[in-house]
Design a protein around this motif. Structure first.
Motif, PDB file in Angstrom:
ATOM      1  N   ARG A  37      -3.224  -4.383   8.565  1.00  0.00           N
ATOM      2  CA  ARG A  37      -2.825  -4.438   7.156  1.00  0.00           C
ATOM      3  C   ARG A  37      -2.401  -3.044   6.722  1.00  0.00           C
ATOM      4  O   ARG A  37      -2.865  -2.052   7.267  1.00  0.00           O
ATOM      5  CB  ARG A  37      -4.008  -4.849   6.284  1.00  0.00           C
ATOM      6  N   ASN A  58       0.205  -8.723  14.022  1.00  0.00           N
ATOM      7  CA  ASN A  58       0.009  -7.677  12.998  1.00  0.00           C
ATOM      8  C   ASN A  58       1.336  -7.173  12.462  1.00  0.00           C
ATOM      9  O   ASN A  58       1.505  -6.933  11.262  1.00  0.00           O
ATOM     10  CB  ASN A  58      -0.764  -6.493  13.576  1.00  0.00           C
ATOM     11  N   TYR A 108       2.795  -9.551  10.010  1.00  0.00           N
ATOM     12  CA  TYR A 108       2.065  -9.530   8.744  1.00  0.00           C
ATOM     13  C   TYR A 108       2.419  -8.288   7.927  1.00  0.00           C
ATOM     14  O   TYR A 108       2.717  -8.353   6.737  1.00  0.00           O
ATOM     15  CB  TYR A 108       0.555  -9.572   9.019  1.00  0.00           C
ATOM     16  N   MET A 109       2.408  -7.155   8.606  1.00  0.00           N
ATOM     17  CA  MET A 109       2.638  -5.900   7.891  1.00  0.00           C
ATOM     18  C   MET A 109       4.088  -5.758   7.439  1.00  0.00           C
ATOM     19  O   MET A 109       4.376  -5.124   6.429  1.00  0.00           O
ATOM     20  CB  MET A 109       2.215  -4.713   8.759  1.00  0.00           C
ATOM     21  N   GLU A 163       4.185  -7.297   4.203  1.00  0.00           N
ATOM     22  CA  GLU A 163       3.540  -6.454   3.190  1.00  0.00           C
ATOM     23  C   GLU A 163       4.481  -5.345   2.722  1.00  0.00           C
ATOM     24  O   GLU A 163       4.589  -5.060   1.532  1.00  0.00           O
ATOM     25  CB  GLU A 163       2.264  -5.813   3.756  1.00  0.00           C
ATOM     26  N   ASP A 185      -6.820  -2.489  -2.106  1.00  0.00           N
ATOM     27  CA  ASP A 185      -5.882  -3.246  -1.279  1.00  0.00           C
ATOM     28  C   ASP A 185      -4.505  -3.282  -1.951  1.00  0.00           C
ATOM     29  O   ASP A 185      -4.354  -3.828  -3.043  1.00  0.00           O
ATOM     30  CB  ASP A 185      -6.435  -4.664  -1.100  1.00  0.00           C
ATOM     31  N   ASP A 201      -1.966  -5.072  -1.426  1.00  0.00           N
ATOM     32  CA  ASP A 201      -1.466  -6.427  -1.694  1.00  0.00           C
ATOM     33  C   ASP A 201      -1.943  -6.931  -3.058  1.00  0.00           C
ATOM     34  O   ASP A 201      -1.199  -7.574  -3.798  1.00  0.00           O
ATOM     35  CB  ASP A 201      -1.945  -7.415  -0.623  1.00  0.00           C
TER      36      ASP A 201
END
Ligand code: ANZ
Ligand code: ZN
Length: 821
Positions: free
Chosen positions: A45, A102, A105-106, A109, A596, A598
Motif C-alpha cells: 500500500r 501489490n 493495487y498501488m 492508489e 492512510d 486512501d
C-alpha cells in the motif's frame, strides 16, 4: 457550483486516462523536462511518504507541461527484493504473485491521487525484459573488467540469509532487519566502483548548488579520499627466518609521513596474511593464539567501538629511515581492507596509536612540536600542526613542508611512493536470494567461469520453487541450475546468486528515457537518452543520499563508457523531501501513527490531500500531519469552487481587455494579488520550491477578489488561479477551466503585467523640526513642488505663523520642514 470532489476527480482521471494526456511527445525539437520521483518498492500500500514524493514530482511535471515543455514523467516499480520472499514464507504466496498483485493495487492508489504519469513507460524491474538487459550490462561489465568474482570476508546477515554491501550495514546491523552482522568468508561478484572513485568525487563539483550540500558532503566522505605515503617495512632477518619465505616485507599507508621518526611499533590487522600464517602454524603461545582468534571473530564495525586490544607477534621490522628495529603487533583497530591492512604506529601523534601504546606500555616519542612546546610525558596524542623535532635532517621544518619532503625523499630513493587512498570499496552485488535478477554466469569444470550467451538472455527465474527461508531456492531447485557450458557445451552449473536490487535502481531512469517501442530491441537507447537525459529534477528521500545516488551516478558513467548513453551524471537537480510525521514521530506501522492516504482521498478528495501536503511545510522540511489543516485545505478548495459563481459570460469574454487605470482601489488590489500569485508560481517552480508560499499567495488573491465585484477582475482572477493551481489541485482546475473558459489544456503562457504592480500612491512622513507630525499620500509621479505643496497644506496647524527656513524631500520616504518662531 457545489463542490463534489469524488465526481470531478473520477471524471478527470478517466479523461486523462482515455486521452493519454500525459504521454511525452516524440518531437525531439521541443525543449524538454525530465521530472522523476524515486520509484516505489511495491510493499502493498502507499503511505504518506509516497504521497509527498509523488505530489511534489507531479506538481513539477504539470507546471512544465503548462509552460510548453515536452515532459517525461514516468513511474515504475522497484520490485525485486526480500519482502516478497518474507511474505511468501509468511502467507505461502509466490513472491511473483505477491509482487504483481501489490503493483496492481498501488497503481490504483496512485491513480486516485491524479498523478500525471506516462502510462506507456511503466515497468517493474522484475519484468523479464528488464532482467534481460540488466544481464547484458553485467556481462559487458565483466568483459571490461568492471565485474569480477572473488572470495573474501563479507558482511553476512543470518536472518536475511544474505551478504550485505558495506553501505547496507548500519552501526554493525543489517539495514533491513537490524540484526548484528557477522563476518563470513565467501565467493561473490564485485563491481569495480573504485575505478571510478576519483571521477565520482570530482563530478560532485558539477552538482554544487543543484544538489543539497549535505548530500554532496555525505558522498564525499563516503568516497573518502586521502593522500599520503605508501612504503614497505622490511622484516628483520630473524623474523624472516621465523616466517615463511613468502614473507619478507609488507606495505603500510600513512597520511602523516611527517611523523615517521615517531614510529614506536607497527600494527597488523587480525586478517593480515602474516597473522594468519603465525596462527595457522601455531608459532605463538596458546594464550596469544586464543586472543588473536577471539579478535578475528569480531566484526570490523564492532571492533571500532571496543577498547584497543592487541598481541605482540614477536617479530620486528626495520625503520626505513633510521634502521632501528620496530616491534610488530596485531591490533583490533587496524582495518584489513584499507591501506594494506598494516600501519606504522606513532602514539605521540595519533589517538588510536596512543591508546594502544598506553595499554601495552609501548614507547611514545614526540616528533612534532606544537605551540605549547615539548611534553615530558604526553597525556594525550598531539594531532595538531607544528615543527619537526627529533627527526634527523628534517628537524626544524614545518610539518606540512616535511610531509612533502619526506614523500620526495622516499620517491627519490625508490622505497616508497605518494599514494592516494579511498575509503570506497568495490560493490559486492551477490545475494543468496531467490527474488532477484540471476547473475548470468555458468561454472564449467573445464572453462571456469563463463558468461551466458546474449541470445540466451534473459536467464529467468524458475517459477516452481518453495520459499522456506532456508538456503537459496535457486541452489536447492532440482533442475534449474543444470545447464550446458556456453563455451564448450559440456554439462555445467548455473550461478545461483542473484543481483543486489540496487543494481536495478541504478539504471531505471535510462530505461524510462528509452522509447518503449524499442524496449525489446534495446536496453538503453542512445538517441533517446541524448534527448531526455539528464533528469532535470529528481525527487526522493534523504535516506538515499549515499547508496542509491552513488550507484546510479556510477552506473551512468559505466553505461556511458560502454556506449549506451552520452549522459555522465544522471540527475541535474535533486530535491530531498522531508519526512512525514504525526505527533512528532515518523509515521510508521510499528508506532501505530499511520494516516492512510486512501481514507483521506475518500473523505476529502485527492485535491485536498495534494494541497495539504504541499501547503503544510516547505518540501525539504519535516511535515507534521495535522487534521485541522487538512480541513482548512478542504475549505479553501470548496470556497474556490463555490465562488466561481461570480464568473459571468461578459467577464469571460472581456477580461483580456481590462483598463487598469479605470479600476477602483479594491479592484486594483485584487488584480495585484492575483498577479503576485502568478509571479510566485514561476519563482517557486524554477527556484525556491516553496510551494507553501505559492498556496498562501493564491489564498490571499482569493480574499482580495472577494472584496470587490468587478466581473472582469473575477474572470481574469479565475483564469490565472485555475492555471497556477493546476499543478497542485489539478482535478478542480481542469473542471473550472472547462466549465468557465472552455479550455482543454493549460498550454498558454500568461504574461505577468507590470501595470498591476504600479503603485497608486506613496505614503510620505512629514516631519517638522525633526519630529514626525503627519503622513501624506502622493502620486508616485508627483514632482517635488507638488509634494511640498501637499505637505505644507496638511501641516498648517504646526507651521502657521512661523518662518519656513528649510524644505527637504526624501523621495518615497519623507518631507522635512524646518521652521522658526
Ligand atoms: C601514521 C600516522 C601518524 C597516522 C599520525 C595518522 C596520524 P585516513 O585519513 O582515514 O586515510 N591507517 C592506515 N591504514 C590503516 C588501516 N588499515 N586500519 C587502520 N588505520 C589505518 O587514515 C590514514 C591513517 O590511518 C594512516 O596514517 C594510518 O595512521 C592509519 F600522527 O600513519 B597514520
Ligand atoms: Zn565449459
Amino acid at each position: 457550483m457545489e463542490y463534489n470532489p469524488q465526481e470531478i476527480e473520477a471524471k478527470w482521471q478517466n479523461y486523462w486516462n482515455e486521452n493519454g494526456s500525459f504521454e511525452p511527445q516524440n518531437d525531439y525539437k521541443k525543449d524538454k523536462k525530465y521530472i522523476l520521483s524515486m520509484f516505489p518498492y511495491p510493499s502493498g500500500r502507499i503511505h504518506m511518504g509516497h504521497v509527498r514524493n509523488y505530489c511534489l514530482g507531479d506538481a513539477f511535471a504539470r507546471y512544465f507541461r503548462k509552460a510548453d515543455f515536452n515532459v517525461l514523467h514516468p513511474i515504475g516499480w522497484d520490485s525485486f527484493g526480500m519482502p516478497a520472499e518474507n511474505a511468501a514464507i509468511k502467507h505461502k504466496l509466490h513472491p511473483k504473485k505477491w509482487t504483481y498483485e501489490n503493483i496492481d493495487y498501488m497503481r490504483d492508489e496512485l491513480k486516485a491521487l491524479g498523478l500525471s504519469f506516462s502510462a506507456k513507460r511503466e515497468f517493474a524491474t522484475s519484468d523479464e525484459l528488464y532482467t534481460r538487459w540488466e544481464q547484458e550490462f553485467i556481462i559487458k561489465m565483466y568483459e571490461e573488467g568492471l565485474l569480477y568474482r572473488k572470495s573474501t570476508t563479507v558482511n553476512w546477515c543470518e536472518p536475511c540469509h544474505t551478504v550485505l554491501a558495506n553501505e547496507q550495514v548500519e552501526e554493525g546491523c543489517c539495514w533491513r532487519c537490524d540484526t548484528p552482522v557477522e563476518q563470513k568468508e565467501m565467493p561473490g561478484y564485485y563491481v569495480a566502483i573504485t575505478k571510478y572513485a576519483q571521477e565520482l568525487l570530482d563530478d560532485l563539483k558539477t552538482l554544487e548548488g543543484e544538489w543539497p550540500s549535505q548530500v554532496l558532503t555525505m558522498q564525499e566522505n563516503w568516497i573518502g579520499r586521502s593522500e599520503g605515503l605508501e612504503f614497505t617495512f622490511e622484516l628483520s632477518k630473524e623474523s624472516r627466518y621465523k616466517l615463511d619465505k613468502q614473507f619478507s616485507s609488507y606495505k603500510v599507508f600513512t597520511t602523516r609521513p611527517d611523523t615517521i621518526y615517531g614510529i614506536s611499533y607497527s600494527a597488523l590487522a587480525p586478517e593480515h596474511p602474516i597473522v594468519k600464517y603465525l596462527v595457522d602454524n601455531k608459532l605463538l603461545d596458546d594464550d596469544k593464539l586464543d586472543a588473536i582468534k577471539a579478535m578475528q571473530k569480531v566484526s570490523e564495525r564492532d571492533r571500532a567501538t571496543m577498547p584497543k586490544e592487541g598481541v605482540s607477534l614477536e617479530i620486528d621490522v626495520i625503520h626505513p629511515l633510521t634502521g632501528e628495529r620496530v616491534p610488530v603487533w596485531v591490533a583490533n583497530f587496524v582495518l584489513s581492507s584499507y591501506g594494506g591492512g598494516a600501519v606504522m604506529a606513532v602514539p605521540a601523534h595519533d589517538i588510536r596509536d596512543f591508546e594502544f601504546a598506553k595499554e601495552y606500555n609501548l614507547p611514545i616519542k614526540q616528533v612534532i612540536e606544537g605551540p605549547d612546546g615539548l611534553f615530558d610525558k604526553l597525556t594525550e596524542a598531539y594531532t595538531g600542526e607544528g615543527k619537526l623535532v627529533n627527526s634527523e635532517g628534517f628537524s626544524g621544518l614545518s610539518n606540512t613542508k616535511a610531509k612533502k619532503s619526506i614523500i620526495y625523499h622516499f620517491e627519490q630513493n625508490s622505497f616508497g611512493t605518494k599514494q592516494i587512498n579511498y575509503k570506497l570499496r568495490d560493490w559486492g552485488v551477490s545475494r543468496q536470494r531467490y527474488w532477484g535478477a540471476p547473475i548470468p554466469f555458468v561454472h564449467c569444470d573445464d572453462c571456469g567461469l563463463v558468461p551466458e550467451k546474449t541470445e540466451n538472455l534473459p536467464i529467468a527465474l524458475p517459477e516452481d520453487v518453495e520459499i522456506t527461508g532456508e538456503g537459496n531456492p535457486l541452489d536447492t531447485h532440482p533442475t534449474w541450475k543444470k545447464c550446458k557450458c556456453p563455451k564448450c557445451g559440456k554439462e555445467a552449473t548455473r550461478e545461483t546468486d542473484t543481483l543486489d536490487t540496487f543494481v536495478q535502481s541504478s539504471w531505471y531512469f535510462l530505461r524510462y528515457a528509452t522509447n518503449p517501442q524499442k524496449w525489446t530491441k534495446e536496453g538503453v537507447s542512445k538517441s533517446d537518452s541524448d534527448y531526455w537525459m539528464d533528469v532535470d529534477q529528481y525527487i526522493g528521500g534523504i535516506e538515499h543520499a549515499i547508496l542509491h545516488l552513488l550507484y546510479a551516478r556510477f552506473f551512468t558513467k559505466v553505461l556511458n563508457d560502454l556506449g549506451y548513453t552520452n549522459s555522465r551524471e544522471p540527475f541535474k537537480k535533486l530535491l530531498t523531501q522531508g519526512m512525514v510525521l504525526k505527533d512528532g514521530a515518523k509515521m510508521s506501522k510499528s508506532k501505530g501513527n499511520v494516516v492512510d492516504p486512501d481514507l483521506i482521498v475518500e473523505k476529502y478528495g485527492a485535491d485536498t490531500a495534494r494541497l495539504f501536503i504541499l501547503f503544510a511545510a516547505p518540501p525539504t522540511k519535516e511535515l507534521e500531519w495535522n487534521d485541522s489543516a487538512v480541513d482548512g485545505a478542504f475549505r479553501f478548495i470548496k470556497k474556490f469552487a463555490q465562488r466561481s459563481e461570480h464568473i459571468t459570460q461578459n467577464g469571460i469574454e472581456n477580461f483580456k481587455n481590462i483598463d487598469h487605470s479605470s479600476l477602483n482601489k479594491e479592484e486594483k488590489e485584487a488584480r495585484r494579488k492575483v498577479y503576485e500569485a502568478l509571479e510566485k508560481s514561476n519563482d517557486v517552480f524554477n527556484k525556491t520550491y516553496a510551494f507553501n508560499t505559492l498556496i498562501a499567495a493564491s489564498m490571499e488573491a482569493m480574499n482580495a477578489l472577494q472584496v470587490q465585484d468587478n466581473e472582469l477582475v473575477w474572470a481574469e482572477g479565475y483564469y490565472i488561479l485555475t492555471n497556477i493551481l493546476e499543478p497542485i489541485i489539478p482535478h478542480l482546475s481542469w473542471e473550472l477551466a472547462e466549465k468557465l473558459f472552455k479550455r482543454e489544456n493549460f498550454n498558454d503562457k500568461i504574461e505577468v503585467k507590470d501595470e498591476v504592480f504600479a503603485l497608486d500612491s506613496v505614503t510620505l512622513a512629514v516631519t517638522i523640526n525633526g519630529k514626525k507630525r503627519c503622513e501624506i499620500e502622493v502620486s508616485p509621479s508627483a514632482s517635488k513642488e507638488e509634494i511640498l505643496a501637499i505637505a505644507k497644506e496638511t501641516s498648517t496647524k504646526w507651521i502657521e505663523g512661523k518662518e519656513l527656513i528649510k524644505e527637504i524631500v526624501v523621495p518615497n520616504k519623507l518631507v522635512n520642514l524646518v521652521v522658526k518662531g
